[in-house]
Design a protein around this motif. Structure first.
Motif, PDB file in Angstrom:
ATOM      1  N   TYR A  30      14.186   0.887  42.764  1.00 19.08           N
ATOM      2  CA  TYR A  30      14.960   2.087  42.443  1.00 19.08           C
ATOM      3  C   TYR A  30      15.511   1.978  41.027  1.00 19.08           C
ATOM      4  CZ  TYR A  30      15.146   2.086  47.581  1.00 19.08           C
ATOM      5  OH  TYR A  30      14.843   2.021  48.916  1.00 19.08           O
ATOM      6  N   GLU A  31      15.617   3.116  40.341  1.00 16.84           N
ATOM      7  CA  GLU A  31      16.294   3.157  39.047  1.00 16.84           C
ATOM      8  C   GLU A  31      17.737   3.568  39.287  1.00 16.84           C
ATOM      9  OE1 GLU A  31      16.051   5.749  34.968  1.00 16.84           O
ATOM     10  OE2 GLU A  31      14.212   4.746  35.641  1.00 16.84           O
ATOM     11  N   ILE A  32      18.669   2.779  38.792  1.00 15.13           N
ATOM     12  CA  ILE A  32      20.087   3.021  39.011  1.00 15.13           C
ATOM     13  C   ILE A  32      20.687   3.674  37.767  1.00 15.13           C
ATOM     14  CG2 ILE A  32      22.266   1.997  39.722  1.00 15.13           C
ATOM     15  CD1 ILE A  32      19.932   1.630  41.691  1.00 15.13           C
ATOM     16  N   LYS A  33      21.223   4.870  37.960  1.00 15.93           N
ATOM     17  CA  LYS A  33      21.796   5.620  36.847  1.00 15.93           C
ATOM     18  C   LYS A  33      23.322   5.511  36.859  1.00 15.93           C
ATOM     19  CE  LYS A  33      17.954   8.918  36.866  1.00 15.93           C
ATOM     20  NZ  LYS A  33      17.553  10.337  37.020  1.00 15.93           N
ATOM     21  N   PRO A  34      23.969   5.852  35.739  1.00 17.12           N
ATOM     22  CA  PRO A  34      25.431   5.801  35.685  1.00 17.12           C
ATOM     23  C   PRO A  34      26.065   6.647  36.787  1.00 17.12           C
ATOM     24  CG  PRO A  34      24.529   6.097  33.487  1.00 17.12           C
ATOM     25  CD  PRO A  34      23.380   6.239  34.440  1.00 17.12           C
ATOM     26  N   GLY A  35      27.190   6.145  37.334  1.00 20.15           N
ATOM     27  CA  GLY A  35      27.873   6.864  38.391  1.00 20.15           C
ATOM     28  C   GLY A  35      27.361   6.554  39.780  1.00 20.15           C
ATOM     29  N   THR A  36      26.472   5.546  39.887  1.00 20.15           N
ATOM     30  CA  THR A  36      25.871   5.184  41.172  1.00 20.15           C
ATOM     31  C   THR A  36      26.490   3.899  41.719  1.00 20.15           C
ATOM     32  OG1 THR A  36      23.755   6.170  40.522  1.00 20.15           O
ATOM     33  CG2 THR A  36      23.712   4.619  42.360  1.00 20.15           C
ATOM     34  N   VAL A  37      26.723   3.885  43.026  1.00 19.49           N
ATOM     35  CA  VAL A  37      27.176   2.684  43.710  1.00 19.49           C
ATOM     36  C   VAL A  37      26.006   2.078  44.471  1.00 19.49           C
ATOM     37  CG1 VAL A  37      28.537   1.837  45.677  1.00 19.49           C
ATOM     38  CG2 VAL A  37      29.617   3.237  43.949  1.00 19.49           C
ATOM     39  N   ILE A  38      25.804   0.781  44.316  1.00 17.36           N
ATOM     40  CA  ILE A  38      24.841   0.033  45.123  1.00 17.36           C
ATOM     41  C   ILE A  38      25.634  -0.697  46.198  1.00 17.36           C
ATOM     42  CG2 ILE A  38      23.211  -1.894  45.138  1.00 17.36           C
ATOM     43  CD1 ILE A  38      22.551  -1.258  42.248  1.00 17.36           C
ATOM     44  N   PHE A  39      25.158  -0.610  47.437  1.00 20.78           N
ATOM     45  CA  PHE A  39      25.874  -1.219  48.559  1.00 20.78           C
ATOM     46  C   PHE A  39      24.882  -2.083  49.339  1.00 20.78           C
ATOM     47  CE2 PHE A  39      28.351  -1.607  52.366  1.00 20.78           C
ATOM     48  CZ  PHE A  39      29.675  -1.427  51.958  1.00 20.78           C
ATOM     49  N   ILE A  40      24.883  -3.396  49.064  1.00 17.78           N
ATOM     50  CA  ILE A  40      23.926  -4.318  49.666  1.00 17.78           C
ATOM     51  C   ILE A  40      24.577  -5.058  50.831  1.00 17.78           C
ATOM     52  CG2 ILE A  40      22.358  -6.257  49.269  1.00 17.78           C
ATOM     53  CD1 ILE A  40      21.614  -3.863  47.621  1.00 17.78           C
TER      54      ILE A  40
END
Length: 253
Positions: A30-40
């Motif tokens: 996935y490409e992560i853009k500004p304003g995104t939360v990753i929840f692993i």
């Protein structure tokens, strides 16, 4: 920023404030853009990396959130792997306040404040994803009954439980109750209750001078021998040996 095949025993939250990065989980990148939360979630292998020279700014946090030291509460909520933050300014403010508590001196007011801020962060993240239909499925009346039983087990460790008793209370078949508990919480009610008792016993052995028989009685065991057998089964040593080992570790520090 390059982390490959990382597998951690706790939740990892990463908020991308500026710049882009990439996340691989399984066969998908996935490409992560500004304003995104990753929840692993815990024990999920993932790659988190950049493949450009563009400057990036991100906030990072890892944690566990368990009830009674046994059940991972966040499994109930089905957080998406990633999601955009709607109210970025408020989230960044809360995160900054949480980080500030981590930099302060370790005194009780600070520890309490840090806990409060971490819970506020979790509340904010949950509230951001509450529109996802998956978030509401856990709160059916039947599931609420099971959650209430779990809370009661934690609050009343000394009370014995049985599938027969739960069956009569919920008007459901014992096998169904056991299977549904496993679906919701990953373990049967009997197993959860035992592990809660053992975790509480470990805390009492570490922090009090209570005798083994008094601890056994406070946890609802009929005798210290049955308590010791169960403790040995889960921990691998007797309560007396556990206390002695803990004291030895404390002296060596």
């Amino acid at each position: 920023m390059k982390t490959f095949k990382r597998t951690l025993p706790y939740y990892v939250v990463s908020y991308h404030k500026q710049g882009v990065s990439k996340l691989r989980v399984g066969d998908v990148t996935y490409e992560i853009k500004p304003g995104t939360v990753i929840f692993i979630p815990p024990n999920i292998e993932h790659d988190h990396f950049k493949d450009t020279s563009e400057e990036s700014v991100f906030l990072w946090w890892h944690f566990k959130y368990e009830i009674g030291g046994v059940f991972d509460v966040l499994k109930l909520f089905h957080f998406p792997l990633m999601f955009p933050i709607k109210n970025k300014e408020k989230f960044e403010t809360i995160f900054a306040e949480f980080i500030d508590t981590s930099l302060r001196r370790e005194i009780w007011p600070t520890i309490i404040l840090r806990k409060a801020k971490s819970l506020e962060l979790l509340y904010f993240l949950l509230n951001e994803t509450v529109d996802d239909c998956k978030q509401t499925t856990i709160f059916t009346q039947q599931n609420q009954n099971f959650i209430s039983i779990l809370i009661r087990m934690i609050q009343n460790t000394e009370r014995e439980i049985s599938l027969k008793q739960l069956s009569e209370e919920l008007y459901l078949h014992p096998t169904y109750i056991s299977n549904r508990f496993k679906e919701l919480f990953g373990k049967s009610p009997i197993q959860i209750h035992r592990e809660i008792r053992i975790n509480k016993a470990k805390k009492l052995l570490k922090t009090s001078d209570m005798t083994i028989s008094v601890i056994a009685e406070s946890l609802g065991f009929k005798g210290s021998s049955s308590f010791s057998r169960l403790f040995n089964l889960y921990v691998g040593v007797s309560p007396t040996e556990f206390r002695a080992l803990d004291k030895k570790r404390g002296v060596s520090k």
